[in-house]
Write an enzyme that holds these catalytic residues in place. Structure first.
Site, PDB file in Angstrom:
ATOM      1  N   HIS A 176      42.089  40.338  68.806  1.00  0.00           N
ATOM      2  CA  HIS A 176      42.750  41.635  69.400  1.00  0.00           C
ATOM      3  C   HIS A 176      43.879  41.063  70.580  1.00  0.00           C
ATOM      4  CE1 HIS A 176      43.121  45.845  70.719  1.00  0.00           C
ATOM      5  NE2 HIS A 176      43.416  45.219  72.129  1.00  0.00           N
ATOM      6  N   GLU A 177      43.229  40.459  71.530  1.00  0.00           N
ATOM      7  CA  GLU A 177      44.047  39.823  72.541  1.00  0.00           C
ATOM      8  C   GLU A 177      44.984  38.669  72.253  1.00  0.00           C
ATOM      9  OE1 GLU A 177      43.834  41.314  74.915  1.00  0.00           O
ATOM     10  OE2 GLU A 177      42.022  42.456  74.839  1.00  0.00           O
ATOM     11  N   HIS A 181      48.056  40.707  71.200  1.00  0.00           N
ATOM     12  CA  HIS A 181      49.132  41.073  72.335  1.00  0.00           C
ATOM     13  C   HIS A 181      49.641  39.682  72.704  1.00  0.00           C
ATOM     14  CE1 HIS A 181      47.734  44.970  73.015  1.00  0.00           C
ATOM     15  NE2 HIS A 181      46.364  44.853  73.234  1.00  0.00           N
ATOM     16  N   HIS A 228      52.549  39.094  70.774  1.00  0.00           N
ATOM     17  CA  HIS A 228      53.779  39.884  71.072  1.00  0.00           C
ATOM     18  C   HIS A 228      54.747  39.152  72.078  1.00  0.00           C
ATOM     19  CE1 HIS A 228      54.759  44.294  70.983  1.00  0.00           C
ATOM     20  NE2 HIS A 228      55.475  43.764  70.661  1.00  0.00           N
TER      21      HIS A 228
HETATM   22 ZN   LIG Z   1      44.746  45.912  73.534  1.00  0.00          ZN
END
Ligand SMILES: [Zn+2]
Length: 671
Positions: free
Chosen positions: A466-467, A470, A473
């Site tokens: 998940h991290e 990010h 991105h």
């Molecule tokens: Zn998040």
């Protein structure tokens, strides 16, 4: 004495010079850099030349560069490596920054220049990103009341003060009501079913109050085990009702009037600023754009998920019937769900941990970023760190340096709980130079020992993915202006890359490439993979309806012409269609719904489900064509590179060829 925070950094990639920064450098640096930034703003607003895009909008976007860098360093460390001194400085700095921000947003000279450029935008040849920057800059001021006359500005200011006072009060009431209640028991038999470790906590709690026996409170870690494990139905009922009555009992901490006032004030604020409703005001700045769109979305999901929720309840009712319960109540749900979960796939975190060695999981994530986006990670020792545990990586795409990555995985005293991605430096292009970002991923995974490497629970594995989503991105960001770069996107769009990446944890073939027993090298067996899959979607129908009830309730409180005469009636009417258990007259959801009445989720609760649809739909596209399909990866990369430079729906459609479809989520959740 020179202050390293006030020099340009003499380090590789101009990374933060942690070794030279001392606590006493922060406050003077903040003060000087705030002054310097205000000076820049003044030069922009008092420029004698006619306002243009370059001398106003662009100049504003690039202003305060060093202040941003220092803020990032300071606040990142306040989360990851703090101490009393840093916390003290944070107390002093925060009001300075708030004052700084309001000096900009209330600068009328500056706004009149921005407005002039905005009004004459058709005379300029601007590219898409520049148009977006202009639009966002202008709107940012207008949404803060820049177009209002002095009298209305004053009104807005007063509303804002009232709103923050009342939301604070709301939260304090919930807290006080939570702390006011406790249930004292002396007979252990009344607590049958609850694990011993929890009972020990209840005994501790009793001791602290100088009582014999056991004390249960409404704090979540105390309450939840009762609802999940207590065989004593009366006890479950009593605690559930006590919890649902919080700030809804007519007592000193009651929140019903505050709700009416908050709803009214938000409506007034929206109208003052020219919007039909508070939801319209909020959603203007979201991917979903309008309350109609959100309600359509929530209702579509409701219609389609309800049969699955009913099936969930039916399955539990069979178990309940065996205990003589003919009508299941909401306070029976968690108890029978736990029973069923145990029957179906009892397995615990410890079983899986030996298969998930942190180093291997990180290798897998790096490999995935390579496969999808052509990135390569090279560990480096030339970058200064803020703690010895931190690892640093240079990220390349071919020959090109893309980003610096700090990986900070283990807990320690100065780090807050949880996991997050952040950056020490934003990406942007200025004077033809592409400044590459410095990204950081911070987690709290068990530290390795001399015998055992760091091993992760499956939940922690998905957290790292998940991290990392990010982080990608941020890493891939390729835009001109820092405030449109990377994760600077609309609020209901920001979780797409992170949740998207989590999907790979459920791909058996990929999972098997790194889920290997750290001692024996055995690959994670298929039956365990199946259990992971099954437990993920367990009671998903019921959970979906619960989330929808919150989302719909939130939207209704912020809708046009809302009138709340009686909180309970309003709530019951609004969420009727989402309920699968009878409503309890003594309880309410709204009066302790802090997300929307205290925190920042007002007219935004839907975004949890919204983001799930986005990531399910994006991943579905990959699944149909192969989860590493190069062509689709390339399209997704474009989306990530674009940051906030385009309307998110447009970005999404360019990637996917259509708007996100609820069906993709249903397919993933219910098959
Ligand atoms: Zn998040």
């Amino acid at each position: 004495m020179t202050n390293p925070l006030l020099q340009s950094f003499n380090t590789k990639y101009q990374s933060a010079p942690f070794a030279e920064i001392k606590e006493e450098h922060y406050l003077p640096a903040f003060k000087e850099l705030i002054d310097k930034s205000l000076q820049e703003i003044q030069e922009i607003s008092q420029n004698s030349e006619t306002p243009t895009f370059e001398n106003t909008i662009e100049a504003l976007a690039y202003s305060g560069e060093q202040l941003d860098v220092v803020s990032n360093i300071f606040f990142n460390l306040n989360s990851a490596e703090t101490n009393d001194e840093i916390q003290q400085i944070a107390q002093e700095v925060s009001p300075l920054l708030t004052e700084f921000a309001s000096k900009i947003s209330q600068n009328e000279q500056l706004f009149s220049r921005i407005k002039k450029v905005y009004d004459e935008k058709d005379h300029y040849t601007l590219n898409e990103e520049q148009k977006m920057l202009l639009e966002e800059t202008y709107k940012g001021f207008v949404r803060n009341g820049a177009l209002l006359n002095d009298e209305k500005k004053e009104q807005l200011k007063n509303i804002n003060i009232e709103l923050s006072k009342k939301s604070l009060q709301f939260g304090q009431n919930v807290l006080a009501a939570t702390n006011q209640y406790y249930k004292h028991l002396t007979n252990k038999e009344d607590l049958a079913g609850i694990p011993e470790a929890i009972l020990a906590q209840y005994e501790e709690e009793a001791k602290e109050r100088n009582l014999e026996g056991y004390v249960i409170t409404l704090q979540f870690p105390s309450l939840l085990p009762v609802l999940t494990y207590a065989e004593n139905r009366e006890l479950r009922k009593e605690l559930a009702i006590a919890n649902g009555k919080k700030s809804f009992d007519g007592g000193e901490f009651d929140n019903q009037n505050l709700i009416k006032e908050l709803v009214q004030l938000r409506q007034e604020k929206a109208e003052l600023l020219g919007y039909k409703s508070f939801a319209d005001y909020v959603l203007e700045e979201r991917m979903a754009k309008s309350p109609q769109k959100v309600l359509e979305f929530l209702n579509e999901l409701l219609t389609k998920a309800k049969p699955f929720a009913e099936k969930d309840v039916e399955e539990l009712s069979v178990l309940a019937k065996a205990d003589g319960i003919t009508e299941m109540q909401s306070y029976d749900h968690a108890y029978y769900a736990e029973k069923l979960r145990k029957q179906k796939f009892d397995f615990n975190d410890e079983e899986l941990k030996p298969y998930f060695q942190l180093d291997k999981v990180q290798e897998a994530v790096f490999g995935l970023a390579g496969k999808l986006f052509g990135l390569e990670f090279v560990e480096t020792a030339d970058i200064q760190k803020y703690h010895a545990d931190v690892k640093t990586y240079e990220i390349y795409e071919g020959e090109n340096f893309k980003a610096l990555l700090y990986a900070d995985y283990h807990p320690r005293k100065g780090k807050r709980a949880g996991a997050w991605m952040t950056s020490f430096k934003n990406q942007y292009i200025k004077n033809g130079k592409n400044h590459r970002p410095h990204i950081s991923v911070v987690c709290n995974f068990t530290k390795p020992t001399s015998e055992t490497p760091s091993l992760l629970t499956f939940n922690e594995v998905t957290t790292l993915f998940h991290e990392f989503g990010h982080a990608l991105h941020g890493v891939l960001a390729n835009t001109q202006y820092p405030n449109l770069s990377g994760t600077s996107v609309k609020w209901d769009f920001v979780e797409l890359p992170s949740q998207f990446l989590e999907n790979y944890c459920y791909e058996p073939e990929f999972l098997k490439t790194f889920a290997k027993h750290y001692q024996t090298g055995e690959v994670l067996p298929d039956e365990k993979i199946q259990k992971i899959e099954d437990s993920k979607n367990f009671m998903e129908g019921y959970q979906t309806l619960r989330q929808l009830s919150f989302g719909i309730l939130d939207m209704s409180y912020h809708a046009e012409n809302v009138k709340v005469e009686d909180v309970k009636t309003f709530e019951t009417e609004t969420i009727k269609a989402t309920q699968v258990y009878p409503t309890l007259a003594e309880t309410a959801v709204s009066t302790s719904f802090s997300h929307i009445f205290q925190g920042g989720y007002s007219a935004g609760y839907y975004s949890y489900k919204w983001a799930e649809v986005l990531d399910a739909d994006a991943f579905q596209y990959f699944k149909e064509n192969g989860v590493f399909d190069p062509l689709i990866s390339k399209k997704f990369k474009t989306l990530l590179e674009s940051g906030g430079t385009k309307d998110p729906m447009e970005l999404y459609k360019n990637f996917r060829g259509s708007e996100p479809k609820v069906e993709s989520l249903l397919k993933r959740a219910f098959g």
